[in-house]
Motif scaffolding. Structure first.
Motif, PDB file in Angstrom:
ATOM      1  N   SER A 463      -5.285  -6.806  -9.109  1.00 52.19           N
ATOM      2  CA  SER A 463      -4.924  -7.056 -10.505  1.00 52.19           C
ATOM      3  C   SER A 463      -6.161  -7.020 -11.395  1.00 52.19           C
ATOM      4  N   THR A 489      -2.627  -8.950 -17.329  1.00 51.78           N
ATOM      5  CA  THR A 489      -3.196  -8.251 -16.173  1.00 51.78           C
ATOM      6  C   THR A 489      -2.105  -7.419 -15.512  1.00 51.78           C
ATOM      7  N   GLY A 491      -1.229  -4.641 -11.869  1.00 46.77           N
ATOM      8  CA  GLY A 491      -1.645  -4.199 -10.549  1.00 46.77           C
ATOM      9  C   GLY A 491      -1.411  -2.730 -10.285  1.00 46.77           C
TER      10      GLY A 491
END
Length: 530
Positions: A463, A489, A491
Motif C-alpha cells: 500500500s 492509500t 494497493g
C-alpha cells in the motif's frame, strides 16, 4: 532510494523498508522543508505533496538524499487494547495458508504487540506492524465488495481493523465491538501513528469490555422562521463542498472538496462571497427548493436552465453564471444540464453548515462531513455580512463542459508505477479511448476499454499513497481515475496521474463520454539536484 513522479505537485519517495519510511517522515517533522504541503507515509514509500513555487522535485530529492534514515523510532507509551471475537470467515483459510491450527493463529495474534505504522485507506484504518511473521498472508485473490465495520484482518505483514463497512481484500480473522473511528471523539481515529496495539480474545480473556457511548451531538434544530431553503426535489443527493480538509492524513482522512474548483470559486464570486465559502455541489441537476427569505443565489459549472416561480405562480427563466435575486416564497428549479456533470449553488452570505475537521467538504467514501442533502432537507442560511463583495456579472466558464458524445483529452504525468506495465500496456493507455462507465462517482471515474492494460507481472504492490487524478489499475486492467473522494492509500499500481490543471475538467466528464490520455512527457525517475 528512488524519487518517482506522481503529478505536477507530488512525488513518491521509494525506500528500502518501513523503518526508513518512518525515519524519513520523522526527520521531516523535526526538520521540515519550506514548501511541503502534506505527507502520506506507507509501507515502503513516502508521498509528498509540495508547493512548486516554493520548492522543486529535484530540490526535494537532493535534500532527502542527505538525511539520516538509520534512526529507529522510539516506541510510544500509548497502548490500545482491542477485544476480538475470533470468528472471522477467513480464519480457517489463514490457518491453512500458514500451516497452523485455528487456535494457534488466535494465540499468535493475541500474543503479538503491534505498532500503528501509518493510517490510510479509510479514516481510522491503521496499518499495524510487528506481529508474528508466521501470520503474514497474502490478500484474498477476489476482494469482497463489503467487509463489515469492526472486522479484524490480515494482509501481508500488516494487521488492521476496518473502521466502517467498505470493500476490501484482507483476510478476516475476527470482529471487535470497539468503534475505530468516531468523528465526535478527539482524535477521531482510535489508532494514531506510533501507538502500540494489543488484541485479546473476548472468549478467553475474562475481561469486562467497556464500550464507550458515542458523544451526544449538540446540534440545535433551526426554528421554522429562520432564513432557510426547503429542498423540494433532489434526484441525486447534493453535497456541501469547499476546497477540502487538509492536514488530516495522520488519521487516514484525505482532502475531498469540490471536484471543479474553478466553478466553485466562480459561484462564490457571482454572489460576492469570500473565497472558500461552502456551496452545494449538484449532480446532473433536477434540484429544487423554496426560499423563505429574500436572497441572492448563483450557479456555476455544468450549464443548467433555472426557473424561478414566485408566490403568484409566475415563472422567470435564468441561466448559470449570473446572480439571481429571490423573494420569500420563490421556488427555484434547476434543470438537467446537456453537458457537464456538476453545478455549484452559492447563496450570498453562505449556508449555515458546521465544519467537520475544519472543513465543510463532504467525503462520500470516508463518510466525513455534513450529511448529504436530499428532498425534505432544510438548509439554514448563515446570512453573514463579513467579507462580502459586490456580485459578479461577468463570470464565464474556464472550458466548455463536455457532453456524453465527446472525446475528452486529459494531460497525464506518467508515474509512479509506469514501469510495472509493458510497453504495449503503456501504448494502450495513450492510444485507446476509454469510456466513462455508470459506476463512476466522486470517488473515481471507472473506465472501460476494449483492451485492458497489460502489466509486466502480477506482484502485489505494498500500500502506498495515492493522489487526486491518479490512474490506478486493478487486476482487471481497466483503470480507475481517482477524484477527490479517493482512498488515501491504495494497493494497485498507478500508471499515471491527470495533470492538476485538467482535474476540474475531469470532474465534469459525464457518463458514456470517452477519455483520451495524453502524456506530457516520458516516464523517468526524478534526479536530485541543487
Amino acid at each position: 532510494m528512488r524519487f518517482l513522479p506522481v503529478s505536477l505537485t507530488t512525488i513518491l519517495v521509494e525506500l528500502a523498508d518501513l523503518d526508513e519510511t518512518l525515519a524519513l517522515f520523522a526527520s521531516f517533522q523535526a526538520d521540515p522543508i519550506t514548501g511541503i504541503a502534506e505527507m502520506v507515509p506507507a509501507a515502503r514509500t513516502l508521498m509528498i505533496r509540495f508547493r512548486p513555487e516554493k520548492v522543486s522535485p529535484s530540490e526535494l530529492a537532493a535534500d532527502i538524499a542527505t538525511r539520516d534514515l538509520s534512526a529507529k523510532i522510539a516506541p510510544s507509551e500509548h497502548l490500545v487494547e482491542i477485544p476480538v471475537r475470533y470468528d472471522g470467515e477467513d480464519l480457517a483459510d489463514v490457518a491453512e495458508l500458514t500451516g497452523l491450527s485455528v487456535e494457534e493463529v488466535t494465540r499468535r495474534h493475541t500474543e503479538s504487540e503491534f505498532t500503528v505504522a501509518f493510517c490510510g485507506f479509510a479514516p481510522g484504518f491503521g496499518y499495524l506492524v510487528g506481529g508474528d511473521p508466521a501470520l503474514h498472508v497474502p490478500r484474498r485473490k477476489s476482494p469482497r465488495t463489503r467487509i463489515p465495520a469492526g472486522s479484524v484482518a490480515l494482509a501481508g505483514a500488516f494487521s488492521g481493523v476496518y473502521p466502517q463497512a467498505s470493500p476490501g481484500g484482507w483476510q478476516i480473522i475476527g470482529t471487535t465491538p470497539v468503534k475505530m473511528w468516531d468523528i465526535d471523539r478527539d482524535p477521531g481515529a482510535l489508532f494514531q501513528p506510533g501507538y502500540r496495539v494489543r488484541f485479546f480474545d473476548m472468549a478467553k480473556a475474562g475481561k469486562t469490555v467497556h464500550i464507550p457511548e458515542p458523544a451526544a451531538r449538540s446540534e440545535r434544530p433551526g426554528a421554522a422562521d429562520d432564513p432557510q431553503f426547503k429542498v423540494l426535489a433532489a434526484p441525486m443527493p447534493a453535497f456541501f463542498q469547499d476546497f477540502g480538509r487538509f492536514g488530516q492524513t495522520g488519521q487516514g482522512v484525505s482532502a475531498s472538496g469540490a471536484l471543479d474548483h474553478g466553478a466553485f470559486n466562480a459561484a462564490n464570486r457571482i454572489v460576492g462571497n469570500p473565497a472558500n465559502t461552502p456551496t452545494l455541489e449538484l449532480t446532473l441537476g433536477g434540484f429544487s427548493f423554496e426560499s423563505s427569505v429574500r436572497a441572492v443565489i448563483g450557479l456555476a459549472g455544468a450549464p443548467c436552465p433555472v426557473i424561478v416561480r414566485d408566490a403568484a405562480g409566475r415563472n422567470r427563466d435564468f441561466q448559470t453564471w449570473q446572480p439571481i435575486a429571490l423573494e420569500a416564497g420563490d421556488v427555484v428549479t434547476i434543470g438537467h444540464p446537456k453537458s457537464g456533470m456538476r453545478s455549484y449553488l452559492a447563496v450570498r452570505g453562505g449556508f449555515g453548515v458546521a465544519p467537520v475537521l475544519g472543513s465543510a467538504a463532504t467525503d462520500t467514501l470516508a463518510v466525513v462531513g455534513p450529511e448529504p442533502v436530499t428532498a425534505g432537507a432544510v438548509l439554514a442560511l448563515k446570512g453573514s455580512k463579513d467579507g462580502l463583495a459586490s456580485v459578479s456579472t461577468n463570470e464565464i466558464p474556464a472550458f466548455d463542459a463536455p457532453s456524453a458524445s465527446d472525446v475528452v483529452t486529459l494531460d497525464v504525468v506518467l508515474g509512479p508505477r509506469t514501469d510495472w506495465f509493458t510497453q504495449e500496456g503503456l501504448e494502450t493507455l495513450t492510444s485507446q479511448l476509454w469510456q466513462v462507465t455508470p459506476q463512476s462517482s466522486r470517488v473515481g471515474i471507472r473506465l472501460a476499454g476494449e483492451v485492458p492494460l497489460e502489466r509486466k507481472d502480477s506482484a502485489e504492490l505494498p500500500s502506498e499513497g495515492t493522489a487526486t487524478g491518479a490512474i490506478q489499475v486493478p487486476h482487471s486492467g481497466q483503470p480507475v481515475l481517482f477524484l477527490a473522494d479517493h482512498p488515501l492509500t491504495g494497493g494497485y499500481p498507478v500508471i499515471g496521474a491527470v495533470a492538476e490543471y485538467h482535474l476540474d475538467l475531469a470532474g465534469q466528464i459525464p457518463i458514456n463520454a470517452k477519455i483520451r490520455f495524453r502524456p506530457i512527457g516520458p516516464f523517468a525517475d526524478i534526479a536530485a539536484s541543487r
